[in-house]
Design an enzyme around this catalytic site. Structure first.
Site, PDB file in Angstrom:
ATOM      1  N   SER A 143       7.673 -10.309 -67.090  1.00 41.33           N
ATOM      2  CA  SER A 143       6.770 -11.278 -67.396  1.00 41.33           C
ATOM      3  C   SER A 143       8.284 -12.084 -66.686  1.00 41.33           C
ATOM      4  O   SER A 143       8.770 -11.795 -66.825  1.00 41.33           O
ATOM      5  CB  SER A 143       6.008 -11.846 -68.259  1.00 41.33           C
ATOM      6  OG  SER A 143       5.568 -12.854 -68.217  1.00 41.33           O
ATOM      7  N   TYR A 157       5.634 -13.920 -76.842  1.00 41.75           N
ATOM      8  CA  TYR A 157       5.415 -13.363 -75.904  1.00 41.75           C
ATOM      9  C   TYR A 157       6.476 -13.123 -75.386  1.00 41.75           C
ATOM     10  O   TYR A 157       7.245 -12.198 -74.959  1.00 41.75           O
ATOM     11  CB  TYR A 157       4.419 -13.842 -75.629  1.00 41.75           C
ATOM     12  CG  TYR A 157       4.039 -12.826 -73.990  1.00 41.75           C
ATOM     13  CD1 TYR A 157       2.818 -12.227 -74.135  1.00 41.75           C
ATOM     14  CD2 TYR A 157       4.615 -13.840 -73.069  1.00 41.75           C
ATOM     15  CE1 TYR A 157       2.612 -11.277 -72.418  1.00 41.75           C
ATOM     16  CE2 TYR A 157       4.043 -13.335 -71.984  1.00 41.75           C
ATOM     17  CZ  TYR A 157       3.296 -11.967 -71.083  1.00 41.75           C
ATOM     18  OH  TYR A 157       3.189 -11.118 -70.494  1.00 41.75           O
ATOM     19  N   ALA A 159       9.693 -13.320 -75.514  1.00 48.45           N
ATOM     20  CA  ALA A 159      10.456 -12.751 -76.618  1.00 48.45           C
ATOM     21  C   ALA A 159      11.072 -10.761 -76.135  1.00 48.45           C
ATOM     22  O   ALA A 159      11.360  -9.932 -75.623  1.00 48.45           O
ATOM     23  CB  ALA A 159      10.636 -12.902 -77.824  1.00 48.45           C
TER      24      ALA A 159
HETATM   25  N1  NAD Z   1      -1.904 -11.903 -66.326  1.00 45.31           N
HETATM   26  C1  NAD Z   1      -0.804 -12.532 -66.514  1.00 45.31           C
HETATM   27  O1  NAD Z   1      -0.635 -13.941 -66.132  1.00 45.31           O
HETATM   28  C2  NAD Z   1       0.496 -11.434 -66.613  1.00 45.31           C
HETATM   29  C3  NAD Z   1       2.008 -12.581 -66.392  1.00 45.31           C
HETATM   30  C4  NAD Z   1       3.220 -11.507 -66.434  1.00 45.31           C
HETATM   31  C5  NAD Z   1       3.101 -10.259 -67.145  1.00 45.31           C
HETATM   32  N2  NAD Z   1       1.942  -9.947 -67.361  1.00 45.31           N
HETATM   33  C6  NAD Z   1       2.055  -8.250 -68.335  1.00 45.31           C
HETATM   34  O2  NAD Z   1       0.864  -6.900 -67.407  1.00 45.31           O
HETATM   35  C7  NAD Z   1       0.216  -6.536 -68.495  1.00 45.31           C
HETATM   36  C8  NAD Z   1      -1.349  -6.922 -68.393  1.00 45.31           C
HETATM   37  O3  NAD Z   1      -1.467  -7.986 -68.353  1.00 45.31           O
HETATM   38  P1  NAD Z   1      -3.011  -8.777 -68.016  1.00 45.31           P
HETATM   39  O4  NAD Z   1      -3.198  -9.683 -67.771  1.00 45.31           O
HETATM   40  O5  NAD Z   1      -3.517  -7.296 -67.538  1.00 45.31           O
HETATM   41  O6  NAD Z   1      -3.661  -8.176 -69.584  1.00 45.31           O
HETATM   42  P2  NAD Z   1      -5.011  -7.746 -69.674  1.00 45.31           P
HETATM   43  O7  NAD Z   1      -5.826  -8.534 -71.156  1.00 45.31           O
HETATM   44  O8  NAD Z   1      -6.605  -7.804 -68.430  1.00 45.31           O
HETATM   45  O9  NAD Z   1      -5.270  -6.309 -70.397  1.00 45.31           O
HETATM   46  C9  NAD Z   1      -4.249  -5.731 -71.107  1.00 45.31           C
HETATM   47  C10 NAD Z   1      -5.033  -4.499 -71.682  1.00 45.31           C
HETATM   48  O10 NAD Z   1      -3.853  -4.205 -72.928  1.00 45.31           O
HETATM   49  C11 NAD Z   1      -4.630  -3.486 -73.453  1.00 45.31           C
HETATM   50  N3  NAD Z   1      -4.119  -3.794 -75.094  1.00 45.31           N
HETATM   51  C12 NAD Z   1      -4.053  -4.077 -75.748  1.00 45.31           C
HETATM   52  N4  NAD Z   1      -3.697  -3.701 -77.222  1.00 45.31           N
HETATM   53  C13 NAD Z   1      -3.183  -2.874 -76.560  1.00 45.31           C
HETATM   54  C14 NAD Z   1      -3.120  -1.783 -77.937  1.00 45.31           C
HETATM   55  N5  NAD Z   1      -2.757  -1.946 -78.964  1.00 45.31           N
HETATM   56  N6  NAD Z   1      -3.318  -0.269 -76.839  1.00 45.31           N
HETATM   57  C15 NAD Z   1      -3.392   0.147 -75.733  1.00 45.31           C
HETATM   58  N7  NAD Z   1      -4.075  -0.945 -75.151  1.00 45.31           N
HETATM   59  C16 NAD Z   1      -4.190  -2.209 -76.089  1.00 45.31           C
HETATM   60  C17 NAD Z   1      -6.228  -4.175 -73.574  1.00 45.31           C
HETATM   61  O11 NAD Z   1      -7.373  -3.086 -74.126  1.00 45.31           O
HETATM   62  C18 NAD Z   1      -5.912  -4.680 -72.015  1.00 45.31           C
HETATM   63  O12 NAD Z   1      -7.241  -3.152 -71.697  1.00 45.31           O
HETATM   64  C19 NAD Z   1       0.987  -7.127 -69.756  1.00 45.31           C
HETATM   65  O13 NAD Z   1       1.572  -6.471 -70.591  1.00 45.31           O
HETATM   66  C20 NAD Z   1       0.908  -9.023 -69.365  1.00 45.31           C
HETATM   67  O14 NAD Z   1       2.030  -9.158 -70.893  1.00 45.31           O
HETATM   68  C21 NAD Z   1       0.710 -10.119 -67.377  1.00 45.31           C
END
Ligand code: NAD
Length: 250
Positions: A143, A157, A159
């Site tokens: 991220s 987060y 970290a």
């Molecule tokens: N959306 C943003 O702005 C953003 C920015 C930078 C990085 N990210 C990273 O991208 C990745 C995906 O994020 P997103 O935005 O698509 O989020 P999202 O919430 O749409 O999807 C996250 C998914 O992870 C699953 N999940 C959560 N805990 C879990 C567990 N213990 N075991 C198995 N599955 C689990 C959830 O059920 C969900 O389907 C994450 O690692 C997030 O940190 C997102």
């Protein structure tokens, strides 16, 4: 000919947002997909959608913090498809909490999902990624927060994301003898359910600071993941791919 024909990808957190976009894109390019998530219904819906397009997919319900479930998930994917070439450590959570209110329990929970989960999956998948050789890929979701410090996210987060990107660099060294690679992606704010708790004002203020003037889309990240997963990235390892609309400081 798809760019990922005859390859199997296991994607964690694939039932939503960025992971879902990656799963659909990889399937379109010919990969067999193991949709791994803790959320059963959306995972199964995605599998049905992928199957309707004539591709192969299975859903595996798994909590990424549970070592036994993680090992079983990898074994199930390999049993179904015969190999595992690509691991995408994408599942993550981002609870909104001011620093001084973050408890040890909050801290451990976020570290468990965002950092220990990728460790466990990487460990379980490692023997198969090594065997996949030049087609072996580990793609870790970092991220922008882990690079410049979080803006609207919690310190726990941030970290984990710094940790993910550091871990990727060492994994690159460990995989290099097998010609397999490990890279991370650092998305800026991306329009997914992860940020649904953010107020309209927070989002608008943030967009003003993004040079390209919009939030990222899950597909923006999936396009980069496809490049990393494909043969076109064979000489790239240990790298972090920024997908942030030009926002490098704040
Ligand atoms: N959306 C943003 O702005 C953003 C920015 C930078 C990085 N990210 C990273 O991208 C990745 C995906 O994020 P997103 O935005 O698509 O989020 P999202 O919430 O749409 O999807 C996250 C998914 O992870 C699953 N999940 C959560 N805990 C879990 C567990 N213990 N075991 C198995 N599955 C689990 C959830 O059920 C969900 O389907 C994450 O690692 C997030 O940190 C997102």
């Amino acid at each position: 000919m798809g760019k990922l024909d005859n390859r199997t990808a296991l994607i964690t957190g694939a039932a939503s947002g960025i992971g879902k976009a990656i799963a659909k894109k990889f399937a379109m390019e010919g990969a067999n997909i193991a949709v791994v998530d803790i959320a059963k219904q959306p995972a199964e819906e995605l599998v049905q959608e992928i199957k309707k397009s004539g591709k192969r997919a299975i859903s595996i319900i798994c909590d990424v913090t549970d070592e036994r479930q993680v090992e079983q998930a990898v074994e199930e994917a390999v049993k179904e498809f015969g190999a595992l070439h690509i691991l995408v450590n994408n599942a993550g959570v981002s609870p909104l909490k001011p620093f001084e209110e973050i408890t040890l329990e909050d801290w451990n929970k976020v570290l468990g999902i965002n950092l220990t989960g990728p460790f466990l999956f990487t460990k379980a998948a490692f023997p198969y990624i090594k065997v996949a050789g030049p087609k072996g890929r580990i793609i870790n979701m970092g991220s922008l927060a882990g690079q410049i410090g979080g803006i609207a996210v919690g310190l726990h987060y941030t970290a984990t994301k710094g940790g993910i990107m550091a871990m990727t660099k060492q994994l690159a060294k460990l995989l290099a003898p097998y010609k397999a690679t490990a890279n991370s992606i650092a998305p800026g704010t991306t329009d997914t359910p992860l940020i649904q708790g953010w107020s309209k004002e927070t989002k608008e203020a943030l967009i003003k600071q993004i040079p390209l003037g919009r939030l990222g889309l899950p597909e923006d990240v999936a396009n980069v993941a496809l490049f990393i997963a494909s043969d076109e990235s064979q000489f790239i390892t240990g790298a972090t791919f920024n997908v942030n609309g030009g926002m490098f400081t704040c």
